[in-house]
Design a protein around this motif. Sequence first.
Motif, mmCIF file in Angstrom:
data_model
loop_
_atom_site.group_PDB
_atom_site.id
_atom_site.type_symbol
_atom_site.label_atom_id
_atom_site.label_comp_id
_atom_site.label_asym_id
_atom_site.label_seq_id
_atom_site.Cartn_x
_atom_site.Cartn_y
_atom_site.Cartn_z
ATOM 1 N N ILE A 138 0.857 -1.182 0.000
ATOM 2 C CA ILE A 138 0.000 0.000 0.000
ATOM 3 C C ILE A 138 0.899 1.239 0.000
ATOM 4 C CG2 ILE A 138 -1.765 1.279 1.251
ATOM 5 C CD1 ILE A 138 -2.652 -1.437 2.418
ATOM 6 N N TYR A 139 0.702 2.070 -0.995
ATOM 7 C CA TYR A 139 1.498 3.296 -1.131
ATOM 8 C C TYR A 139 0.751 4.438 -0.456
ATOM 9 C CZ TYR A 139 4.024 7.162 -3.296
ATOM 10 O OH TYR A 139 4.763 8.299 -3.507
ATOM 11 N N ALA B 180 -4.623 7.294 -6.134
ATOM 12 C CA ALA B 180 -4.277 5.907 -5.783
ATOM 13 C C ALA B 180 -4.017 5.062 -7.022
ATOM 14 C CB ALA B 180 -5.406 5.293 -4.956
ATOM 15 N N ALA B 181 -4.750 5.323 -8.111
ATOM 16 C CA ALA B 181 -4.555 4.549 -9.345
ATOM 17 C C ALA B 181 -3.323 4.992 -10.114
ATOM 18 C CB ALA B 181 -5.789 4.673 -10.232
ATOM 19 N N SER C 202 -5.336 -2.695 -7.723
ATOM 20 C CA SER C 202 -4.193 -2.905 -6.829
ATOM 21 C C SER C 202 -4.611 -2.839 -5.368
ATOM 22 C CB SER C 202 -3.116 -1.851 -7.114
ATOM 23 O OG SER C 202 -3.624 -0.555 -6.861
ATOM 24 N N ASP C 203 -3.664 -3.200 -4.497
ATOM 25 C CA ASP C 203 -3.917 -3.136 -3.050
ATOM 26 C C ASP C 203 -4.109 -1.694 -2.581
ATOM 27 O OD1 ASP C 203 -3.629 -5.872 -2.909
ATOM 28 O OD2 ASP C 203 -1.473 -5.768 -2.508
ATOM 29 N N THR C 204 -3.411 -0.767 -3.223
ATOM 30 C CA THR C 204 -3.574 0.648 -2.868
ATOM 31 C C THR C 204 -4.978 1.143 -3.196
ATOM 32 O OG1 THR C 204 -1.231 0.957 -3.365
ATOM 33 C CG2 THR C 204 -2.559 2.937 -3.152
ATOM 34 N N LEU D 136 -12.983 -5.701 -6.070
ATOM 35 C CA LEU D 136 -13.307 -5.613 -7.497
ATOM 36 C C LEU D 136 -14.702 -6.159 -7.786
ATOM 37 C CD1 LEU D 136 -12.362 -4.865 -10.319
ATOM 38 C CD2 LEU D 136 -11.309 -7.120 -10.506
ATOM 39 N N SER D 137 -15.116 -7.162 -7.055
ATOM 40 C CA SER D 137 -16.447 -7.743 -7.258
ATOM 41 C C SER D 137 -17.570 -6.778 -6.873
ATOM 42 C CB SER D 137 -16.577 -9.034 -6.448
ATOM 43 O OG SER D 137 -16.347 -8.782 -5.074
ATOM 44 N N ASP D 138 -17.268 -5.797 -6.009
ATOM 45 C CA ASP D 138 -18.292 -4.848 -5.576
ATOM 46 C C ASP D 138 -18.622 -3.802 -6.632
ATOM 47 O OD1 ASP D 138 -18.255 -6.173 -3.171
ATOM 48 O OD2 ASP D 138 -16.845 -4.786 -2.232
#
Length: 489
Positions: A199-200, A359-360, A427-429, A438-440
Amino acid sequence: MFEYQTNPFQNENENLNLYNPQRQVLKGKQQINIRKKAVLKTSKSFNYSKQISSKNSQGTRQRTVLGRVNANQKKNVNQNNKNSKTHKLTKNGNITLKNNQRQNGQKKVLLKRSVSQRVVSQRENSSKMMKNKERLQKKNITVKINQGENKKKNPESQKLSSFKIKKDSRTGSRGVRGLDNKKTIIQKKQRKVKKKKKIYNIDRPYIKNSQYVTEFVQDIYSNQKKKEIEQMTPVDFLSIQRKVDENMRGILFDWFSEVHLKFKLKTEVLYLTCKIVDKFLEKKNVPVSKLQLAGITAMLIASKYEEIYPPEVDDFVYVTNNSYTREEILKMESVILNVLNFRVTFASPYFFIQRYIKAAGVGMKMAQYLKLKLLSNYLLELTLPRINMIKYRPSQLASAAVYLALVTLKTDPKTKLTSTMKSLFWSDTLQYYTEYKLSDILKCVRDLWKISVQVGSTDLEDKTELLTPRRKYKKKRFARVSLISIRKI
């Protein structure tokens, strides 16, 4: 003079195994060191002791009658040690002597060990067991003991019989020592490797800048996530209206994009205007003739809320082509504020998308990051006139727009996206800051893709479609991101 007898006993082999009281025993520091090493120590008359005979060779000698007898006994003992083993431990803890006496036909002699000797032997066995268990644990192997009772209850243990430890001289496999009358099974542990989340910290570059309030930014966004659930507009909010329908609402919101671009207002003003109109239509019936008036008044309220220098009322009269007067706009302003109880602070999707883009865009170059930002804003703006996107939360809409833009920019349109490739882009971040898996958001992403395909496939001259965001982001200052073909998810 007293004469020494060579052998006071008639038979030399008669008293070999008797305790000799005349023999001096080890004393002092030597005796303490021997006990620490946990070795069995007895008198020299025992034939199985080899270490003491070597250590006591330098001891004092008494010139007695029994002195020569003991010297003769040493010679016999050394000869017997060469021919056969000197001792053997039985299960009961006794010692059987294997000397030449058994060859001569004499009976087996059993000598009981003392309590201290048995304790020392038990310690040796327990220390060996502990060493073997530690050796097995280093190889990530657990030793499980199967007794006869557990074998009947657990039929699965019979399947594991091939894993039993047996000491075999040919194969060289080692068994566990010290476990008598017990069967051991080796079962390998399956390691569950947990991947560490990378996590950044996206707030780290702005710590020294007090305007970013990095100490409280996480609390602010968590508070807004709670409020967005309370402030959500129901899907059937237009059921109160008699003549206003979905199509009219969509045309009004598409016109807001043109006015917002002409006045060069902040992006927050556009999203706040749409939210005020929806909340007003939810609570009060509005005739069709007054719908544009309510919309332009909502934009006046939003610009006063967000802008430092908002447009004047006369500018909004000019935009409506003098359809409404200045007094009508001011009167409608008081009506809207009273209906909403002067609560015009709402959680908009643009509020969330700014943080999600950071974040992306971790590790991106500046040009690619700006393109990601513009494409995400374009996709998010397409959701404003569509009433079917109201069912999603603002944070879900922002997450879906960022993810769809990220996949579109980082993949080749000719390649097929697999499930593993889709999960790599989330990603985790992103998962940490959006608080969504991602499923949400996959359902929201697919609905957004359908809208982008529909808008991109229509002609720009068609006035029936809601194409203002596409015309807006086709310009050079927006990097012409509306011309990019969006990837199917």
